[in-house]
Write an enzyme that holds these catalytic residues in place. Structure first.
Site, PDB file in Angstrom:
ATOM      1  CE  LYS A  52      -4.033  -2.089   2.416  1.00 28.59           C
ATOM      2  NZ  LYS A  52      -4.826  -2.037   3.546  1.00 28.59           N
TER       3      LYS A  52
ATOM      4  CE1 TYR B  29      -9.598  -2.643   1.178  1.00 30.40           C
ATOM      5  CE2 TYR B  29      -8.919  -0.722   0.063  1.00 30.40           C
ATOM      6  CZ  TYR B  29      -8.717  -1.857   0.687  1.00 30.40           C
ATOM      7  OH  TYR B  29      -7.344  -2.095   1.438  1.00 30.40           O
TER       8      TYR B  29
ATOM      9  CG  ASN C 138      -3.670  -2.470   7.112  1.00 34.84           C
ATOM     10  OD1 ASN C 138      -3.681  -2.108   5.961  1.00 34.84           O
ATOM     11  ND2 ASN C 138      -4.770  -3.038   7.570  1.00 34.84           N
TER      12      ASN C 138
ATOM     13  CG  HIS D 202      -5.464  -6.331   0.029  1.00 33.92           C
ATOM     14  ND1 HIS D 202      -6.544  -6.436   0.607  1.00 33.92           N
ATOM     15  CD2 HIS D 202      -5.384  -7.095  -0.835  1.00 33.92           C
ATOM     16  CE1 HIS D 202      -7.331  -7.228   0.268  1.00 33.92           C
ATOM     17  NE2 HIS D 202      -6.765  -7.748  -0.771  1.00 33.92           N
TER      18      HIS D 202
ATOM     19  CD  GLU E   5      -9.286  -9.088  -2.709  1.00 34.21           C
ATOM     20  OE1 GLU E   5      -9.852  -9.106  -1.740  1.00 34.21           O
ATOM     21  OE2 GLU E   5      -8.260  -9.540  -2.711  1.00 34.21           O
TER      22      GLU E   5
HETATM   23  P1  IDP Z   1      -8.199  -6.771   5.820  1.00 32.90           P
HETATM   24  O1  IDP Z   1      -7.437  -5.756   5.094  1.00 32.90           O
HETATM   25  O2  IDP Z   1      -7.524  -7.252   7.084  1.00 32.90           O
HETATM   26  O3  IDP Z   1      -8.921  -7.815   5.176  1.00 32.90           O
HETATM   27  P2  IDP Z   1     -10.790  -5.403   5.950  1.00 32.90           P
HETATM   28  O4  IDP Z   1     -11.881  -5.764   7.048  1.00 32.90           O
HETATM   29  O5  IDP Z   1     -11.073  -6.180   4.395  1.00 32.90           O
HETATM   30  O6  IDP Z   1      -9.446  -5.961   6.612  1.00 32.90           O
HETATM   31  O7  IDP Z   1     -10.658  -4.121   5.658  1.00 32.90           O
HETATM   32  C1  IDP Z   1      -9.885  -3.382   4.698  1.00 32.90           C
HETATM   33  C2  IDP Z   1      -9.268  -2.216   4.997  1.00 32.90           C
HETATM   34  O8  IDP Z   1      -9.925  -1.258   5.358  1.00 32.90           O
HETATM   35  C3  IDP Z   1      -8.114  -2.704   6.177  1.00 32.90           C
HETATM   36  O9  IDP Z   1      -6.945  -3.108   5.615  1.00 32.90           O
HETATM   37  C4  IDP Z   1      -7.713  -1.073   6.626  1.00 32.90           C
HETATM   38  O10 IDP Z   1      -6.955  -0.309   6.055  1.00 32.90           O
HETATM   39  C5  IDP Z   1      -9.366  -0.587   6.639  1.00 32.90           C
HETATM   40  N1  IDP Z   1     -10.062  -0.557   7.748  1.00 32.90           N
HETATM   41  C6  IDP Z   1     -10.796  -1.852   8.259  1.00 32.90           C
HETATM   42  N2  IDP Z   1     -11.349  -1.800   9.549  1.00 32.90           N
HETATM   43  C7  IDP Z   1     -11.229  -0.641   9.809  1.00 32.90           C
HETATM   44  C8  IDP Z   1     -11.409   0.279  10.955  1.00 32.90           C
HETATM   45  O11 IDP Z   1     -12.380  -0.139  11.744  1.00 32.90           O
HETATM   46  N3  IDP Z   1     -11.097   1.608  10.841  1.00 32.90           N
HETATM   47  C9  IDP Z   1     -10.130   2.147   9.942  1.00 32.90           C
HETATM   48  N4  IDP Z   1      -9.813   1.295   9.067  1.00 32.90           N
HETATM   49  C10 IDP Z   1     -10.052   0.152   8.892  1.00 32.90           C
HETATM   50 MG    MG Z   2      -9.780  -7.750   3.492  1.00 35.04          MG
END
Ligand code: IDP
Ligand code: MG
Length: 167
Positions: A10, A50, A122, A125, A136
């Site tokens: 990212k 997303y 984070n 992905h 994806e």
């Molecule tokens: P993942 O990346 O671990 O699969 P997902 O639930 O698919 O998690 O969420 C996609 C992305 O959205 C996350 O990697 C993060 O960048 C962001 N995200 C997810 N949950 C939150 C939250 O509660 N607050 C802020 N950003 C979030």
């Molecule tokens: Mg995800």
């Protein structure tokens, strides 16, 4: 059974020059890279990627983040890894979604942060299942960009070029 997984490095990771560190952590697995490219992420691609977060309060921030609008780096590195248990191996290496909850030995635990605005930066992905990986990978890559025939595709003539598209 071998599985394919989409990994995105990212914009925060690119801004922090973490590509080498991340790739070298993943090379501790026996997974193979079968596709790789640099992508300038459009809003359309970000929203499709997303789509499952559409109703979340942080949706706009996540779209902005993956498009690179928060890091002055309008690109991500997209990779497809392939091998046995690829999803679980890579999800384990990546760590928890919330980088402050992620184990410090994981990629997200080591390099991620939550901004003062509450955005989860984070770093990477990783597809969360074989099913989402297929969805994806078809969104991010064309059949000709992968060195393994993962899913059914068909040949099309576009002008003077012969290309393949997902069925
Ligand atoms: P993942 O990346 O671990 O699969 P997902 O639930 O698919 O998690 O969420 C996609 C992305 O959205 C996350 O990697 C993060 O960048 C962001 N995200 C997810 N949950 C939150 C939250 O509660 N607050 C802020 N950003 C979030
Ligand atoms: Mg995800």
């Amino acid at each position: 059974m071998k599985e394919a997984v989409l990994v995105l490095i990212k914009p925060d990771a690119l801004q922090k020059s973490l590509t080498g560190n991340i790739l070298s952590r993943i090379s501790s697995t026996d997974l193979e890279i079968i596709g790789a490219k640099v992508v300038k992420v459009s809003r359309e691609l970000a929203e499709a990627h997303y789509a499952h977060l559409k109703d979340k309060p942080f949706f706009e921030d996540v779209i902005d983040y993956i498009c690179g609008n928060q890091h002055g780096k309008h690109k991500v590195i997209a990779l497809v890894y392939y091998g046995e248990n690829a999803v679980s191996q890579l999800r384990t290496l990546a760590g928890a979604t919330n980088p402050e909850e992620a184990d410090p030995t994981t990629i997200r635990g080591a390099y991620g942060r939550i901004t003062t605005k509450g955005v989860y930066e984070n770093v990477i992905h990783v597809s969360d299942s074989v099913e989402s990986a297929e969805r994806e990978i078809k969104m991010w890559f064309s059949p000709d960009e992968l060195i393994v025939d993962l899913y059914p595709s068909r040949t099309m003539v576009e002008g003077t070029r012969v290309i393949r598209i997902w069925e």
